[in-house]
Design a protein around this motif. Sequence first.
Motif, PDB file in Angstrom:
ATOM      1  N   GLY A  36       0.816  -1.214   0.000  1.00  0.00           N
ATOM      2  CA  GLY A  36       0.000   0.000   0.000  1.00  0.00           C
ATOM      3  C   GLY A  36       0.845   1.258   0.000  1.00  0.00           C
ATOM      4  O   GLY A  36       0.302   2.360   0.122  1.00  0.00           O
ATOM      5  N   LEU A  37       2.161   1.088  -0.091  1.00  0.00           N
ATOM      6  CA  LEU A  37       3.017   2.278  -0.187  1.00  0.00           C
ATOM      7  C   LEU A  37       4.227   1.971  -1.053  1.00  0.00           C
ATOM      8  O   LEU A  37       4.635   0.816  -1.187  1.00  0.00           O
ATOM      9  CB  LEU A  37       3.489   2.746   1.201  1.00  0.00           C
ATOM     10  CG  LEU A  37       4.465   1.841   1.962  1.00  0.00           C
ATOM     11  CD1 LEU A  37       5.295   2.675   2.913  1.00  0.00           C
ATOM     12  CD2 LEU A  37       3.712   0.769   2.716  1.00  0.00           C
ATOM     13  N   GLN A  38       4.764   3.034  -1.642  1.00  0.00           N
ATOM     14  CA  GLN A  38       6.034   2.909  -2.365  1.00  0.00           C
ATOM     15  C   GLN A  38       7.026   3.899  -1.764  1.00  0.00           C
ATOM     16  O   GLN A  38       7.838   3.555  -0.936  1.00  0.00           O
ATOM     17  CB  GLN A  38       5.819   3.100  -3.864  1.00  0.00           C
ATOM     18  CG  GLN A  38       5.068   1.896  -4.464  1.00  0.00           C
ATOM     19  CD  GLN A  38       4.745   2.060  -5.927  1.00  0.00           C
ATOM     20  OE1 GLN A  38       5.441   2.747  -6.663  1.00  0.00           O
ATOM     21  NE2 GLN A  38       3.668   1.432  -6.367  1.00  0.00           N
ATOM     22  N   CYS A  39       6.896   5.189  -2.107  1.00  0.00           N
ATOM     23  CA  CYS A  39       7.851   6.137  -1.511  1.00  0.00           C
ATOM     24  C   CYS A  39       7.509   6.430  -0.053  1.00  0.00           C
ATOM     25  O   CYS A  39       8.357   6.801   0.738  1.00  0.00           O
ATOM     26  CB  CYS A  39       7.895   7.436  -2.312  1.00  0.00           C
ATOM     27  SG  CYS A  39       6.506   8.543  -1.991  1.00  0.00           S
ATOM     28  N   GLY A  40       6.233   6.288   0.295  1.00  0.00           N
ATOM     29  CA  GLY A  40       5.820   6.445   1.686  1.00  0.00           C
ATOM     30  C   GLY A  40       5.493   7.860   2.122  1.00  0.00           C
ATOM     31  O   GLY A  40       5.080   8.076   3.263  1.00  0.00           O
ATOM     32  N   PHE A  41       5.654   8.821   1.235  1.00  0.00           N
ATOM     33  CA  PHE A  41       5.416  10.208   1.656  1.00  0.00           C
ATOM     34  C   PHE A  41       3.976  10.434   2.099  1.00  0.00           C
ATOM     35  O   PHE A  41       3.708  11.118   3.092  1.00  0.00           O
ATOM     36  CB  PHE A  41       5.759  11.188   0.520  1.00  0.00           C
ATOM     37  CG  PHE A  41       5.648  12.624   0.959  1.00  0.00           C
ATOM     38  CD1 PHE A  41       6.695  13.231   1.634  1.00  0.00           C
ATOM     39  CD2 PHE A  41       4.475  13.344   0.773  1.00  0.00           C
ATOM     40  CE1 PHE A  41       6.589  14.534   2.095  1.00  0.00           C
ATOM     41  CE2 PHE A  41       4.359  14.648   1.230  1.00  0.00           C
ATOM     42  CZ  PHE A  41       5.422  15.237   1.888  1.00  0.00           C
ATOM     43  N   CYS A  42       3.052   9.830   1.382  1.00  0.00           N
ATOM     44  CA  CYS A  42       1.627  10.055   1.661  1.00  0.00           C
ATOM     45  C   CYS A  42       1.114   9.190   2.798  1.00  0.00           C
ATOM     46  O   CYS A  42       0.009   9.406   3.296  1.00  0.00           O
ATOM     47  CB  CYS A  42       0.812   9.735   0.404  1.00  0.00           C
ATOM     48  SG  CYS A  42       0.861   7.965  -0.001  1.00  0.00           S
ATOM     49  N   THR A  43       1.882   8.153   3.170  1.00  0.00           N
ATOM     50  CA  THR A  43       1.355   7.080   4.015  1.00  0.00           C
ATOM     51  C   THR A  43       0.838   7.539   5.391  1.00  0.00           C
ATOM     52  O   THR A  43      -0.246   7.123   5.797  1.00  0.00           O
ATOM     53  CB  THR A  43       2.411   5.962   4.165  1.00  0.00           C
ATOM     54  OG1 THR A  43       2.930   5.672   2.869  1.00  0.00           O
ATOM     55  CG2 THR A  43       1.806   4.714   4.772  1.00  0.00           C
ATOM     56  N   LEU A  85      -3.960  12.192  -1.428  1.00  0.00           N
ATOM     57  CA  LEU A  85      -3.347  11.946  -2.730  1.00  0.00           C
ATOM     58  C   LEU A  85      -2.127  11.053  -2.573  1.00  0.00           C
ATOM     59  O   LEU A  85      -1.351  11.187  -1.637  1.00  0.00           O
ATOM     60  CB  LEU A  85      -2.911  13.268  -3.375  1.00  0.00           C
ATOM     61  CG  LEU A  85      -4.034  14.242  -3.736  1.00  0.00           C
ATOM     62  CD1 LEU A  85      -3.453  15.491  -4.384  1.00  0.00           C
ATOM     63  CD2 LEU A  85      -5.033  13.587  -4.676  1.00  0.00           C
ATOM     64  N   CYS A  86      -1.984  10.138  -3.538  1.00  0.00           N
ATOM     65  CA  CYS A  86      -0.795   9.295  -3.605  1.00  0.00           C
ATOM     66  C   CYS A  86      -0.317   9.300  -5.052  1.00  0.00           C
ATOM     67  O   CYS A  86      -1.093   9.019  -5.957  1.00  0.00           O
ATOM     68  CB  CYS A  86      -1.121   7.865  -3.174  1.00  0.00           C
ATOM     69  SG  CYS A  86       0.280   6.753  -3.410  1.00  0.00           S
ATOM     70  N   ARG A  87       0.950   9.630  -5.250  1.00  0.00           N
ATOM     71  CA  ARG A  87       1.475   9.671  -6.618  1.00  0.00           C
ATOM     72  C   ARG A  87       2.036   8.325  -7.050  1.00  0.00           C
ATOM     73  O   ARG A  87       2.430   8.180  -8.195  1.00  0.00           O
ATOM     74  CB  ARG A  87       2.596  10.732  -6.724  1.00  0.00           C
ATOM     75  CG  ARG A  87       2.173  12.138  -6.360  1.00  0.00           C
ATOM     76  CD  ARG A  87       1.128  12.681  -7.281  1.00  0.00           C
ATOM     77  NE  ARG A  87       1.541  12.641  -8.673  1.00  0.00           N
ATOM     78  CZ  ARG A  87       0.964  13.313  -9.647  1.00  0.00           C
ATOM     79  NH1 ARG A  87      -0.038  14.114  -9.386  1.00  0.00           N
ATOM     80  NH2 ARG A  87       1.382  13.215 -10.881  1.00  0.00           N
ATOM     81  N   CYS A  88       2.180   7.374  -6.143  1.00  0.00           N
ATOM     82  CA  CYS A  88       2.892   6.135  -6.472  1.00  0.00           C
ATOM     83  C   CYS A  88       1.987   4.934  -6.704  1.00  0.00           C
ATOM     84  O   CYS A  88       2.105   4.241  -7.696  1.00  0.00           O
ATOM     85  CB  CYS A  88       3.878   5.762  -5.371  1.00  0.00           C
ATOM     86  SG  CYS A  88       5.108   7.010  -4.992  1.00  0.00           S
ATOM     87  N   THR A  89       1.096   4.654  -5.764  1.00  0.00           N
ATOM     88  CA  THR A  89       0.495   3.313  -5.737  1.00  0.00           C
ATOM     89  C   THR A  89      -0.658   3.107  -6.694  1.00  0.00           C
ATOM     90  O   THR A  89      -0.993   1.971  -7.007  1.00  0.00           O
ATOM     91  CB  THR A  89      -0.068   2.990  -4.340  1.00  0.00           C
ATOM     92  OG1 THR A  89      -1.122   3.922  -4.056  1.00  0.00           O
ATOM     93  CG2 THR A  89       0.997   3.082  -3.271  1.00  0.00           C
ATOM     94  N   GLY A  90      -1.332   4.158  -7.116  1.00  0.00           N
ATOM     95  CA  GLY A  90      -2.551   3.964  -7.901  1.00  0.00           C
ATOM     96  C   GLY A  90      -3.725   3.540  -7.036  1.00  0.00           C
ATOM     97  O   GLY A  90      -4.772   3.163  -7.552  1.00  0.00           O
TER      98      GLY A  90
END
Lengths: 175, 303
Positions: A108-115, A145-150
């Motif tokens: 549920g995360l990639q870069c983690g900024f939004c997490t 908003l999340c720019r990574c996971t879709g």
Amino acid sequence: MERAVADDERRRVEVEINGESYSADVETRLLLSDFIRHEAGLTGTHVGCEHGVCGACTVQLDGEPVRSCLLFAVQAHGRSLRTVEGMTDGLADGELHPLQQAFHEKHGLQCGFCTPGFLMSLEPLLLDERELSDREIREALAGNLCRCTGYQNIVEAVKLARERVREPAETPPSP
Amino acid sequence: MKPPRFAYHDPRSLDEALALLAEHGDDGKALAGGQSLVPLLNFRLAQPEHLIDLNRIGALAGITRRAGRLHIGTMTRQSTLEHSALVRDGWPLLTEALTYVAHAQIRNRGTVGGSVAHADPAAELPVAFNALDARFRVASRRGERTVAAADFFVTHLTTALEADEALVEIEVPPTPAGTGHAFTEYARRHGDFALGGAAALVTVDESGTCTRAALALLAAGPTPARAPEAERALVGAGVDAQAATEAAARATAEIHPTGDIHGSGEYRRDLVEVMVRRAIELANERAVSTREAGRSANGASGG
Ligand SMILES: Cc1cc2nc3c(=O)[nH]c(=O)nc-3n(C[C@H](O)[C@H](O)[C@H](O)COP(=O)(O)OP(=O)(O)OC[C@H]3O[C@@H](n4cnc5c(N)ncnc54)[C@H](O)[C@@H]3O)c2cc1C
Ligand code: FES
Ligand code: FES
């Protein structure tokens, strides 16, 4: 030269964050997000847009998810906050909150900024007794908003965490 | 992206707040949920010297029904209104409108009165209140007055509120039996401000004839305007597809929305027309089915 800060432009603020009390003399214009990060030193709360759009700064004010970039620290005086750091309170070292664990397992995360913002927004869903459709889960996360996971894997993570919290597994999840 | 300096006041009573508003006049600003004002401060598009925070005045929040009318305290959170069973039962147009307002985290903090006082023509609540013939109770040290929606919204982000006045309460009359409601809108993403939309209330009698209609337009001009001619045209017959189409065309014949990167003025005008038509059709459908439900309930108890 910049003029000095007038007396009525400063205040003493005392806030409870994750059960601990923090206090500081701050300018009245200090955003709650900046109080949390710079005065309390809790940098898990992220700041993306500072105008209410991205959701990265979401924290819980007396249990309700709100934007910390749209509140002044003085407004939280005497109130109780929960930030992402509070999610592992009382857990063993290295152990994660069920929602965090599900984010980890479901990617549920990639870069983690939004997490941190997602976790703060979505945590109340774990206590929601109703059956929730995918659409309702998506509506609950629409303010982040999340720019990574879709987003798809975030929806999956919420569903997994809800299953586990509502019907606790007999054996703990394997790592 | 940091706000300018300001003196902060957190009065505990309305009297205290009104005294502060009177004292600071144009240099002061009321702070409600902050979900519109704080972004403006962060961008430094607003630079008031004094902020008068209404959040610690408990008496300004609350939802009650008195003598059939709904009274909503200005500081009632949008999420409280959204989840109120009283509102859902008696004024479901408000409940439906709220599903389009921003996101849950913003509704948790944003207030009902703040949305009204901000007067963004793309905001849903002012449009719903206008369709419902709501009245706005306003107070200052000089006294109190009640303003009808038609007089309250002056133009884009401008209301009839004077610098020393605060919105205190919103009062909504009941809708007649046999009324159906609908709120429709189109936005680029869920929770974004709408490109166009409409609120409709349609009342029908036992035979399905329309006896009353209210239409208010979202993002169609500088204020959440009603469409009185189209409302009158709907009354006196059953609302079929043709009647809805004609009323929608009439309601939007004179509007001139401004275009931007999300759509030209012409596109937005067409969009509002479609939204009005759909709102009329859905409100009528719901009105007819409340009448049918009423009849079968009566039939069951009578038989
Ligand atoms: C990302 C985002 C998306 C949004 N999307 C939508 C949307 O789709 N639809 C929508 O309708 N809104 C939307 N909003 C705005 C939101 O609904 C605001 O909460 C609302 O417009 C203002 O209410 P508030 O209580 O936050 O008021 P504030 O921001 O505190 O105040 C707004 C203005 O009203 C004045 N004011 C407030 N209360 C009073 C009072 N009692 N008396 C006199 N003046 C007063 C203030 O001085 C200020 O000028 C969005 C906001 C954000 C951040
Ligand atoms: S930083 Fe608060 S919403 Fe983006
Ligand atoms: S994980 Fe990178 S923005 Fe969401």
